[in-house]
Design a protein around this motif. Structure first.
Motif, PDB file in Angstrom:
ATOM      1  N   PRO A  72       0.802  -1.226   0.000  1.00 33.82           N
ATOM      2  CA  PRO A  72       0.000   0.000   0.000  1.00 33.82           C
ATOM      3  C   PRO A  72       0.835   1.277   0.000  1.00 33.82           C
ATOM      4  O   PRO A  72       0.476   2.253  -0.668  1.00 33.82           O
ATOM      5  N   GLU A  73       1.944   1.282   0.727  1.00 39.82           N
ATOM      6  CA  GLU A  73       2.749   2.496   0.802  1.00 39.82           C
ATOM      7  C   GLU A  73       3.451   2.829  -0.509  1.00 39.82           C
ATOM      8  O   GLU A  73       3.970   3.944  -0.684  1.00 39.82           O
ATOM      9  N   ARG A  74       3.462   1.908  -1.467  1.00 39.42           N
ATOM     10  CA  ARG A  74       4.081   2.168  -2.760  1.00 39.42           C
ATOM     11  C   ARG A  74       3.133   2.869  -3.720  1.00 39.42           C
ATOM     12  O   ARG A  74       3.562   3.335  -4.776  1.00 39.42           O
ATOM     13  N   ARG A  77       0.245   9.223  -3.758  1.00 35.73           N
ATOM     14  CA  ARG A  77      -0.720   9.954  -2.933  1.00 35.73           C
ATOM     15  C   ARG A  77      -2.071  10.075  -3.640  1.00 35.73           C
ATOM     16  O   ARG A  77      -3.121   9.876  -3.028  1.00 35.73           O
ATOM     17  N   SER A  78      -2.056  10.383  -4.936  1.00 35.26           N
ATOM     18  CA  SER A  78      -3.304  10.613  -5.660  1.00 35.26           C
ATOM     19  C   SER A  78      -4.076   9.334  -5.929  1.00 35.26           C
ATOM     20  O   SER A  78      -5.307   9.353  -5.994  1.00 35.26           O
ATOM     21  N   LEU A  79      -3.378   8.217  -6.101  1.00 29.67           N
ATOM     22  CA  LEU A  79      -4.033   6.958  -6.466  1.00 29.67           C
ATOM     23  C   LEU A  79      -4.214   6.007  -5.289  1.00 29.67           C
ATOM     24  O   LEU A  79      -4.790   4.926  -5.456  1.00 29.67           O
ATOM     25  N   ALA A  80      -3.761   6.402  -4.105  1.00 29.39           N
ATOM     26  CA  ALA A  80      -3.819   5.515  -2.942  1.00 29.39           C
ATOM     27  C   ALA A  80      -5.222   4.961  -2.662  1.00 29.39           C
ATOM     28  O   ALA A  80      -5.349   3.786  -2.283  1.00 29.39           O
ATOM     29  N   PRO A  81      -6.310   5.739  -2.836  1.00 33.70           N
ATOM     30  CA  PRO A  81      -7.638   5.181  -2.560  1.00 33.70           C
ATOM     31  C   PRO A  81      -8.031   4.023  -3.481  1.00 33.70           C
ATOM     32  O   PRO A  81      -9.008   3.327  -3.203  1.00 33.70           O
TER      33      PRO A  81
END
Length: 455
Positions: A72-74, A77-81
């Motif tokens: 998940p941390e990879r 920021r914009s696509l994390a959801p």
């Protein structure tokens, strides 16, 4: 919400394909019905907070990488959801709206939303901008739509841009009211209005009147009259088809107003899902206007104006860039909900998402009005291309000079190649959408034909 989500999903799940009718000759005969959903957003996104390099391959060269093994941390920021949807999604990194750069000066928002989905030059009246050709959704709808159903459905939230076009200077109206969208899809099949049953006889009477008149007309006027009557007949066929559609369960009509951007988006998502499941249409577009700053956590920043305080300042203020990244992340969370809605509905041996291609793009590359580094994400479409992949092409590969922050650079791949890939994924035998080539400022022709090469 337009109705209780559990009842909505379970109702459509029971219906399967939903229509208990034989598959007609115009339906796609090789396997399940395919659907296309285009979601267009505003302002683009800061590239550095969108892009990823899952396998550390760097910016040079053409490559693809598997999204599924990523932690998940990879995720950016914009696509994390969208992390939980990574096996269903593709990211296209290396595209540009290069042809918009070569179009008329100025009007970068307008050029962007016209080029993004038509691939064509703009038509400028001196006061307004229109497209010179049809948009991708309309091209696909003409090829795969049922003649007795709606060819396509066009929806908008807020100040959503006019992204659907039937042809030159022919924008398709967008519906912003979920109640009216519901009525358009399900109203005829649920009403007891006796006037509906009389429509066929009225048109038959009009045909008799037309035949009596034809003998007194010139050949040109006869042709116009015949064309008009044929359009009326097509409308009659769609009205009749919609009135006779028999979904096992029709979503309930919203009885009260919706509170907020998210609630409207979710209502439209469920309307589109129901329309696809019931085969009332096979193509839909949702044009999303500006998000209120408070919705993505930036309502207290400066004046709270996302457009001017955040989008325009992404290269002058690192906080503004983070704000617009969160703007994109909020849309990403909406897309995740949309994907889950379609995944939960059974359809011909799989889910509705298994037979739907969703494409999420924007009107610009970023809020600085740049047209380079155009970021596009898709979901589904596994029948046509691999999914769960991050596709990258090197920047500055096309000899079209782009206005970039701090100077000019050569363009990435013109996005027309992606439009062709989408059209081909939907079964169309085409090698261009919009422009087939364009001359750059140095006089060299740049080829825009053919699909992306998915490495």
């Amino acid at each position: 919400m337009i109705l209780d989500r559990r009842r909505f999903l379970s109702a459509l799940g029971l219906s399967g394909l939903a229509l208990g009718l034989p598959r007609p000759s115009w339906a796609m005969s090789n396997g399940p019905i395919r659907r296309l959903l285009i979601v267009s957003t505003s302002h683009g996104t800061p590239y550095e907070h969108w892009q990823m390099d899952p396998e550390g391959k760097g910016p040079a060269g053409s490559w693809s990488a598997d999204l599924v093994p990523l932690a998940p941390e990879r995720f950016s920021r914009s696509l994390a959801p969208l992390y939980d949807q990574r096996a269903r999604m593709n990211c296209f990194d290396g595209l540009s709206l290069a042809t918009a750069e070569l179009d008329i000066p100025g009007y970068r928002h307008e050029k962007g939303w016209l080029h993004a989905w038509t691939g064509a030059l703009v038509y400028f009246t001196g006061a307004d901008l229109f497209s010179t050709g049809p948009s991708l959704d309309q091209i696909v709808a003409r090829a795969i739509g049922r003649p007795d159903r709606l060819p396509s459905l066009e929806l908008t939230i807020g100040d959503g841009r006019p992204v659907a076009h039937a042809g030159r200077a022919q924008p398709v109206p967008l519906e912003r009211d979920p109640q009216k969208a519901w009525d358009r899809l399900f109203g005829l099949s649920t009403t007891a209005d006796p006037l509906r049953r009389a429509q066929g006889s009225v048109l038959d009477f009009a045909r008799a009147e037309q035949e009596a008149l034809r003998g007194r007309l010139s050949n040109a006027d006869r042709s116009k009259l015949d064309t008009h009557f044929e359009l009326v007949r097509q409308l009659e066929q769609r009205l009749q088809g919609l009135s006779e559609a028999t979904c096992n369960t029709t979503p309930e009509r919203l009885q009260a107003g919706l509170d907020g951007y998210n609630a409207t988006f979710d209502a439209f998502s469920e309307i589109v899902a129901a329309a696809f499941s019931c085969d009332l249409t096979r193509v839909a577009t949702i044009s999303l206007g500006d998000l209120p700053s408070r919705d993505f956590g930036w309502g207290d920043y400066l004046s709270g104006d996302a457009h001017n305080d955040l989008a325009h300042r992404i290269y002058d203020d690192p906080r503004a860039a983070l704000g617009m990244s969160d703007y994109t992340a909020h849309h990403a969370a909406q897309m995740a909900r949309l994907v889950r809605t379609l995944e939960a509905i059974p359809d011909e041996g799989g889910s509705l998402l298994d037979h739907t291609l969703i494409v999420w793009g924007s009107e610009l590359a970023d809020g600085w009005h740049s047209l380079e580094k155009y970021c596009v994400t898709s979901f589904g479409g596994s029948w046509a291309w691999p999914v769960g992949r991050y596709f990258h092409w090197p920047w500055q590969t096309t000899p079209i000079r782009m206005e970039a922050y701090g100077g000019q650079v050569n363009a990435g791949l013109p996005h027309q190649h992606l439009l062709v890939s989408i059209a081909q994924a939907m079964g169309l035998d085409v090698d261009q959408v919009g422009l087939g080539d364009i001359r750059n400022r140095e006089g060299t022709f740049v080829d825009l034909k053919g699909p992306l090469k998915l490495v």
